[in-house]
Design an enzyme around this catalytic site. Structure first.
Site, PDB file in Angstrom:
ATOM      1  N   GLN A 137       0.807  -1.217   0.000  1.00 60.18           N
ATOM      2  CA  GLN A 137       0.000   0.000   0.000  1.00 60.18           C
ATOM      3  C   GLN A 137       0.844   1.273   0.000  1.00 60.18           C
ATOM      4  OE1 GLN A 137      -3.053  -0.331   3.114  1.00 60.18           O
ATOM      5  NE2 GLN A 137      -4.430  -1.239   1.601  1.00 60.18           N
ATOM      6  N   LYS A 186       4.096   6.113   8.929  1.00 63.33           N
ATOM      7  CA  LYS A 186       3.637   5.450  10.141  1.00 63.33           C
ATOM      8  C   LYS A 186       4.664   5.520  11.272  1.00 63.33           C
ATOM      9  CE  LYS A 186       1.043   1.326  11.486  1.00 63.33           C
ATOM     10  NZ  LYS A 186       0.493   0.026  11.024  1.00 63.33           N
TER      11      LYS A 186
END
Length: 590
Positions: A137, A186
């Site tokens: 992703q 992240k």
């Protein structure tokens, strides 16, 4: 009016310290992101969660000050945030995960960019060590969105990420508004930090102009006063700059007729004697005649796009142009400006007012404009033995609803009927996709509009083609118990494409007809909304009443005359003074 404050550096530093003291302590980059949103006063986010953005969602869990609305699709989140920003006047916020989540926001970002709508997008991203490795992703969100955002940034420091969010919000809001984006790896949102962000502010190098050059203002004012056939063209920037009061006062004081672009509907009340309605490809005949015959055009907050101007050489051919815009890049980009006035719309109109030596002697011109209104009225035929006319549906809803009702639309014929046959008298009540022309904009924008203005009625006019693209967002309206009404003007076709095929492609209707669409009233019921089917003129009034009385989202499947087309119409690139009022006239203009 909302304030768009640009805090000076010294005051900002003090404000940052106060803000940091008042905020709860942060422990991670994700909490800094949320703190940055709180410092901006953000109360609502539209989004869809996912792996890379999950730390930010987790941080939201403990923050009751921000409500999250889970949309059915990320495109819906972007359009809802876009509409929220248009109605509220301050940036709407949307959020999605990395990869497909971020790319699904792209249409909404491009739409907001074309229309200068204030919006902030937050996207998850794979950890920085994985960037460039084709990780799961992963998408180069910065690269993809750079051409369609006012500003975007890749956050690489947990200590600074909260301030980056604040900067994105401030840049979306100030000067020429537009969408911004912060990409959030992240590892950054999971990273440790104890640094609370300060108040949102733009970089010191960002200084949008506010007041126009006084010499040019005086020259422009003299030209307006000397004009015999002056016209004001109000653009979307009048609404973005909250300059509608100044516009109304100026036009009324000096007796200058006012035309609007489509994004500016509601910027000047259409029931005013000086109002000439919308100009352009599907504008009123009298607005287009006024532009074609004016000797002095005052364009305020408009970029003079091709759907407005038609052929450049025939647009306002005898006019000098006064162009007011906060963005210097728009001056003389499409139409040469004799009097370039760069600055905030409200402030520049006040400058012009102070510089005016007197009112133009334009009584004869105003009477000519009134005569054109009588000669070329918006009209349509409605024989009893023919199918339901869409114009009648729009007019009937307008008559039944309050003046401050918000109208949202998808894109196509239904959009033009809603623009032409609804009388707009207040700003921020027309919400649509203009520059990008995004089918599917209607339903999610109705959600965003209603959440920005819960006490106002919201009516969405959609097409069957547009509804098929984002109709799943009705499930969100049901879950959130939003009292909106969606009216599908259903002609079983991509109507505008079909109209062009009939007019310019010898009737070859390739891929424009929908003989297989669902029964939208039943589909609405399946989502939990109230569905209505409307097929006859005699049922219009009672259907409108029932749909409005239902406490929750309702969907009216209005089966309209499939042969009805949008007129007036000027062929693409044509002369606005040569408009067609019917198919026969259109053939004569080819």
């Amino acid at each position: 009016m909302s304030e768009r404050a640009s805090v000076p550096t010294e005051e900002a530093d003090a404000a940052d310290e106060d803000s940091a003291d008042e905020q709860a302590a942060v422990e991670s980059g994700a909490e800094a992101v949320v703190a940055g949103l709180e410092a901006a006063g953000v109360e609502l986010i539209f989004g869809v969660t996912g792996g890379a953005i999950m730390p930010v969602y987790d941080a939201l869990y403990e923050h009751d000050s921000i409500t999250h609305v889970t949309m059915a699709h990320e495109q819906g989140a972007a359009h809802a945030a876009d509409a929220y920003g248009i109605v509220s006047g301050e940036p709407g916020v949307c959020m999605a995960t990395s990869g497909p989540g971020a790319t699904n926001l792209v249409t909404g970002l491009a739409d907001a960019n074309m229309d200068s709508d204030p919006m902030v997008a937050l996207t998850g991203q794979v950890p920085t060590d994985f960037v460039g490795n084709d990780a799961f992703q992963e998408t180069d969100t910065i690269g993809v969105t750079q051409p369609i955002t006012k500003h975007n940034s890749f956050a690489d420091d947990a200590d600074l990420v909260g301030d980056e969010v604040g900067t994105a919000w401030a840049l979306a809001n100030e000067g020429r508004q537009g969408p911004t984006l912060v990409d959030l790896p992240k590892d950054v949102t999971q990273g440790e930090t104890d640094r609370a962000p300060g108040s949102p502010r733009t970089p010191d190098t960002y200084q949008p102009p506010e007041r126009a050059d006084e010499t040019v203002v005086q020259d422009a004012a003299d030209a307006i006063a000397a004009a015999e056939r002056p016209v004001i063209l109000s653009g979307g920037g009048v609404i973005k700059g909250e300059a509608w009061d100044e516009l109304s006062a100026f036009a009324t004081e000096y007796g200058v007729p006012v035309i609007t672009t489509m994004p500016a509907l509601g910027s000047f009340p259409e029931d005013h004697d000086l109002a000439l309605g919308m100009a352009g490809m599907h504008g009123t005949g009298y607005a287009n005649l006024a532009i074609s015959n004016t000797d002095l055009l005052v364009g305020i907050g408009t970029r003079f796009d091709d759907r407005l101007t038609g052929g450049i050489e025939t647009f306002a051919p005898d006019a000098e142009l006064v162009h007011v815009d906060v963005d210097p890049a728009e001056i003389s980009k499409n139409i040469y400006a004799d009097y370039p006035l760069i600055g905030d719309a409200a402030k520049v109109i006040r400058q012009l007012d102070q510089a005016m030596p007197g009112a133009p002697e334009a009584a004869a011109w105003r009477e000519t404009c009134q005569r054109w209104k009588r000669e070329y009225p918006l009209d349509y035929e409605m024989p009893e033995d023919e199918p339901l006319k869409p114009e009648y549906v729009v007019e009937s809803f307008d008559e039944a609803t309050p003046a401050d009702t918000i109208v949202t639309t998808g894109v196509g014929q239904h959009q033009m009927w809603a623009a032409l046959y609804w009388e707009y008298t207040e700003p921020r009540t027309w919400i649509s996709s203009h520059g990008l022309g995004t089918m599917g904009y209607g339903v999610p924008s109705a959600i965003g509009a209603k959440m920005a203005a819960p006490d106002q009625e919201v009516v969405c006019f959609d097409g069957d083609g547009s509804f098929l693209m984002t109709g799943q967002e009705i499930s969100v309206a049901v879950r959130e118990n939003l009292d909106i009404t969606v009216v599908i003007l259903n002609n079983e076709a991509v109507g505008m494409v079909r109209q062009w095929q009939d007019g310019f492609y010898e009737g070859r209707r390739m891929a424009s007809e929908y003989p297989w669409i669902p029964e939208f009233d039943k589909l609405a019921e399946a989502y939990g909304a109230r569905g209505f089917r409307l097929e006859d003129q005699s049922e219009v009034e009672e259907t409108i009443q029932a749909a409005r009385e239902y406490d929750g989202p309702s969907v009216v499947d209005a089966i309209i005359d499939p042969g009805e087309n949008v007129y007036p119409m000027v062929p693409s690139g044509g002369d606005n003074a040569r408009f067609a009022l019917n198919e026969a006239q259109l053939e004569g203009l080819e």
